[in-house]
Design a protein around this motif. Structure first.
Motif, PDB file in Angstrom:
ATOM      1  N   SER A   1      44.257  27.289  -4.331  1.00  0.00           N
ATOM      2  CA  SER A   1      42.878  27.755  -4.413  1.00  0.00           C
ATOM      3  C   SER A   1      42.853  29.241  -4.072  1.00  0.00           C
ATOM      4  CB  SER A   1      41.982  26.973  -3.437  1.00  0.00           C
ATOM      5  OG  SER A   1      40.661  27.466  -3.473  1.00  0.00           O
ATOM      6  N   VAL A   2      42.189  30.043  -4.895  1.00  0.00           N
ATOM      7  CA  VAL A   2      42.090  31.479  -4.690  1.00  0.00           C
ATOM      8  C   VAL A   2      40.623  31.854  -4.564  1.00  0.00           C
ATOM      9  CG1 VAL A   2      42.626  33.756  -5.627  1.00  0.00           C
ATOM     10  CG2 VAL A   2      44.202  31.839  -6.021  1.00  0.00           C
ATOM     11  N   LYS A   3      40.232  32.349  -3.374  1.00  0.00           N
ATOM     12  CA  LYS A   3      38.848  32.760  -3.107  1.00  0.00           C
ATOM     13  C   LYS A   3      37.857  31.647  -3.465  1.00  0.00           C
ATOM     14  CE  LYS A   3      39.771  37.704  -3.676  1.00  0.00           C
ATOM     15  NZ  LYS A   3      39.436  38.946  -4.410  1.00  0.00           N
ATOM     16  N   GLY A   4      38.229  30.433  -3.064  1.00  0.00           N
ATOM     17  CA  GLY A   4      37.339  29.297  -3.266  1.00  0.00           C
ATOM     18  C   GLY A   4      37.393  28.687  -4.643  1.00  0.00           C
ATOM     19  N   LYS A   5      38.207  29.242  -5.544  1.00  0.00           N
ATOM     20  CA  LYS A   5      38.300  28.721  -6.898  1.00  0.00           C
ATOM     21  C   LYS A   5      39.689  28.131  -7.109  1.00  0.00           C
ATOM     22  CE  LYS A   5      37.131  29.980 -11.644  1.00  0.00           C
ATOM     23  NZ  LYS A   5      36.748  31.083 -12.566  1.00  0.00           N
TER      24      LYS A   5
ATOM     25  N   ASP B   1      44.147  33.680 -14.498  1.00  0.00           N
ATOM     26  CA  ASP B   1      44.314  34.588 -13.364  1.00  0.00           C
ATOM     27  C   ASP B   1      44.638  33.838 -12.069  1.00  0.00           C
ATOM     28  OD1 ASP B   1      43.849  36.760 -14.977  1.00  0.00           O
ATOM     29  OD2 ASP B   1      41.703  36.859 -14.525  1.00  0.00           O
ATOM     30  N   LEU B   2      44.345  32.549 -12.051  1.00  0.00           N
ATOM     31  CA  LEU B   2      44.614  31.741 -10.844  1.00  0.00           C
ATOM     32  C   LEU B   2      46.049  31.219 -10.807  1.00  0.00           C
ATOM     33  CD1 LEU B   2      41.297  29.656 -10.716  1.00  0.00           C
ATOM     34  CD2 LEU B   2      41.862  31.717  -9.413  1.00  0.00           C
ATOM     35  N   MET B   3      46.792  31.415 -11.918  1.00  0.00           N
ATOM     36  CA  MET B   3      48.179  30.942 -11.971  1.00  0.00           C
ATOM     37  C   MET B   3      49.083  31.975 -11.310  1.00  0.00           C
ATOM     38  SD  MET B   3      50.470  28.629 -13.001  1.00  0.00           S
ATOM     39  CE  MET B   3      50.105  27.687 -14.496  1.00  0.00           C
ATOM     40  N   HIS B   4      49.389  31.778 -10.049  1.00  0.00           N
ATOM     41  CA  HIS B   4      50.250  32.698  -9.308  1.00  0.00           C
ATOM     42  C   HIS B   4      51.690  32.521  -9.760  1.00  0.00           C
ATOM     43  CE1 HIS B   4      52.364  34.499  -5.828  1.00  0.00           C
ATOM     44  NE2 HIS B   4      51.279  35.254  -5.744  1.00  0.00           N
ATOM     45  N   PHE B   5      52.461  33.611  -9.654  1.00  0.00           N
ATOM     46  CA  PHE B   5      53.872  33.570 -10.053  1.00  0.00           C
ATOM     47  C   PHE B   5      54.617  32.444  -9.337  1.00  0.00           C
ATOM     48  CE2 PHE B   5      58.212  34.691  -8.795  1.00  0.00           C
ATOM     49  CZ  PHE B   5      58.832  34.743 -10.042  1.00  0.00           C
ATOM     50  N   SER B   6      54.343  32.262  -8.072  1.00  0.00           N
ATOM     51  CA  SER B   6      55.076  31.253  -7.297  1.00  0.00           C
ATOM     52  C   SER B   6      54.798  29.837  -7.814  1.00  0.00           C
ATOM     53  CB  SER B   6      54.709  31.356  -5.815  1.00  0.00           C
ATOM     54  OG  SER B   6      53.324  31.144  -5.624  1.00  0.00           O
ATOM     55  N   TYR B   7      53.562  29.590  -8.271  1.00  0.00           N
ATOM     56  CA  TYR B   7      53.268  28.251  -8.785  1.00  0.00           C
ATOM     57  C   TYR B   7      53.884  28.057 -10.170  1.00  0.00           C
ATOM     58  CZ  TYR B   7      50.891  23.796  -8.908  1.00  0.00           C
ATOM     59  OH  TYR B   7      50.638  22.443  -8.919  1.00  0.00           O
ATOM     60  N   LYS B   8      53.902  29.126 -10.950  1.00  0.00           N
ATOM     61  CA  LYS B   8      54.570  29.060 -12.250  1.00  0.00           C
ATOM     62  C   LYS B   8      56.061  28.755 -12.046  1.00  0.00           C
ATOM     63  CE  LYS B   8      53.283  32.073 -15.317  1.00  0.00           C
ATOM     64  NZ  LYS B   8      53.137  33.329 -16.115  1.00  0.00           N
TER      65      LYS B   8
END
Length: 436
Positions: A374-378, A403-410
């Motif tokens: 979750s990024v800034k509540g989203k 934009d919510l797909m962080h490199f680490s999760y990818k």
């Protein structure tokens, strides 16, 4: 298919680096109003209309016995050898000089197509001053201004018109193309000979023996292969130049045509920065990669040696964690039998396709184990995933907001895909897209 190569040559301080930077679209070469600033060749990719090609910037050619100038001239001569087309650059404000005529003599001997460019023609009123350049014998001179970007279109039309038609042989669908890349003198030609079990490629203890990439066909274990040997260029006469510089373009040419790339490392000398640089080209090109540690016969080994060396390789090539490591000796043929199976596996994985339903089952299991961040509540929502390409395998993950797909999760998703389907030896691309 490999790209054509253009070399920009001329005497010092005629604006070669400025033109180079214009062609490639960024400031790569150092530009300075001092003759001889560019000492080594610089390579980059350029594009004109629909044609992509490689450009070589060179140091100025100057007839002198001063060691630095001799080396610069030798570098330029090697660039001429490597090029399909040459841009001969002159200074339009100075007329034809004796040094220009000496460069012209070198170009006459090359038998390469030459586009004559007269630089520093910064306004239309100066165009009448270019006619004297016809005397050099290279046909129509093209007035250009590197500083202002004028006239480059006409020049590039002429250059692209000279490009040869490059027809790579069409292999059968199941033929595996692989190249052997690495620093000079790590045993590239020796490895090719060992695999062929014959002396098909010249082998020498001197660095830089083989001049051009050589295609060699091999049939082994019911599989057709084409080997692209990229050992460095033969030293001619007293040409003692920086071999690591010219090995780069030759490796790039071979990588473009490869399914699998063997990155050769010398077990005796260990990992060098140049090894990482050369391997990086193959990784960025999306090719399957096998790290081959050659000259293993020269290392004193015990039960821990191979594991310790493997740890050093993994630390030095962290971005190649998917690449298998093969230890062998081309000279003694020790462990050589392990290489062909590794190549076949890497090639198979490079072209592997995963059914969409099976892929989504794996992704859903991954989400259950490690929920999206979750990024800034989203919160990121993964809707579904599909494979869209091979060579390398490429996947599109449709989400609510890329934009919510962080490199680490990818990276996490990539690891789960690898755990489920293997993909040893090949990079994987994962793209986040918003479902329309």
């Amino acid at each position: 298919m490999r790209k054509s190569v253009v070399a920009i040559v001329g005497r010092p301080n005629v604006g070669k680096s400025t033109i180079f930077n214009r062609l490639v679209g960024e400031r790569i070469s150092i530009v300075e109003d001092t003759p001889g600033v560019t000492r080594d060749r610089v390579y980059a990719e350029a594009e004109w209309l629909t044609t992509t090609f490689n450009v070589i910037d060179t140091g100025g050619i100057e007839m002198s016995d001063e060691p630095l100038l001799v080396q610069m001239r030798q570098q330029a001569e090697i660039a001429i050898d490597e090029a399909d087309v040459i841009i001969f650059l002159l200074n339009g404000r100075e007329g034809i000089t004796a040094a220009d005529e000496e460069v012209a003599k070198i170009l006459y001997k090359s038998n390469k197509p030459v586009a004559l460019a007269v630089n520093k023609i910064d306004n239309p009123g100066m165009r009448d001053e270019i006619y004297e350049y016809y005397a050099l014998g290279f046909g129509e001179p093209y007035p250009i201004s590197g500083a202002h970007g004028l006239g480059l279109g006409d020049l590039l039309d002429a250059v692209v018109g000279y490009f040869p038609e490059i027809h790579d042989p069409e292999p059968d669908d199941d033929t595996i193309y692989f190249s052997v890349i690495g620093r000079p003198n790590v045993g590239k030609s020796s490895l090719v000979n060992a695999m062929l079990n014959e002396e098909r490629v010249i082998v020498s203890e001197q660095e830089g023996t083989t001049r051009d990439a050589v295609d060699t066909y091999l049939h082994k274990d019911d599989q057709d292969f084409v080997i692209i040997d990229t050992a460095g260029m033969r030293k001619r006469g007293k040409v003692y130049e920086a071999t690591e510089k010219y090995s780069v373009l030759r490796a790039l040419k071979a990588i473009e045509r490869s399914d699998v790339v063997l990155v050769l490392i010398d077990a005796e000398t260990g990992i060098r920065e140049q090894d990482k640089k050369i391997a990086g080209y193959a990784h960025e090109a999306g090719r399957s990669i096998i790290i081959v540690v050659n000259k293993w016969d020269t290392v004193e080994t015990d039960e821990k040696t191979m594991k310790e060396f493997e740890q050093k390789v993994r630390a030095g090539f962290q971005y190649l964690d998917y690449a298998p490591i093969v230890f062998l000796s081309a000279k003694t043929r020790k462990r050589l039998h392990t290489l062909i199976p590794a190549i076949k596996t890497a090639s198979e994985n490079h072209t592997k396709r995963v059914p969409t339903n099976v892929l989504n089952d794996v992704i859903m299991d991954a989400l259950a184990v490690n929920p999206t961040p979750s990024v800034k509540g989203k919160r990121l929502k993964v809707l579904y995933t599909t494979q869209v390409a091979v060579k390398p395998p490429s996947f599109v993950v449709f989400v609510n907001d890329p934009d919510l797909m962080h490199f680490s999760y990818k990276r996490f998703l990539e690891n789960r895909i690898r755990d489920a389907f293997g993909f040893v030896g090949t990079p994987i691309n994962i793209f986040a897209r918003k479902r329309q």
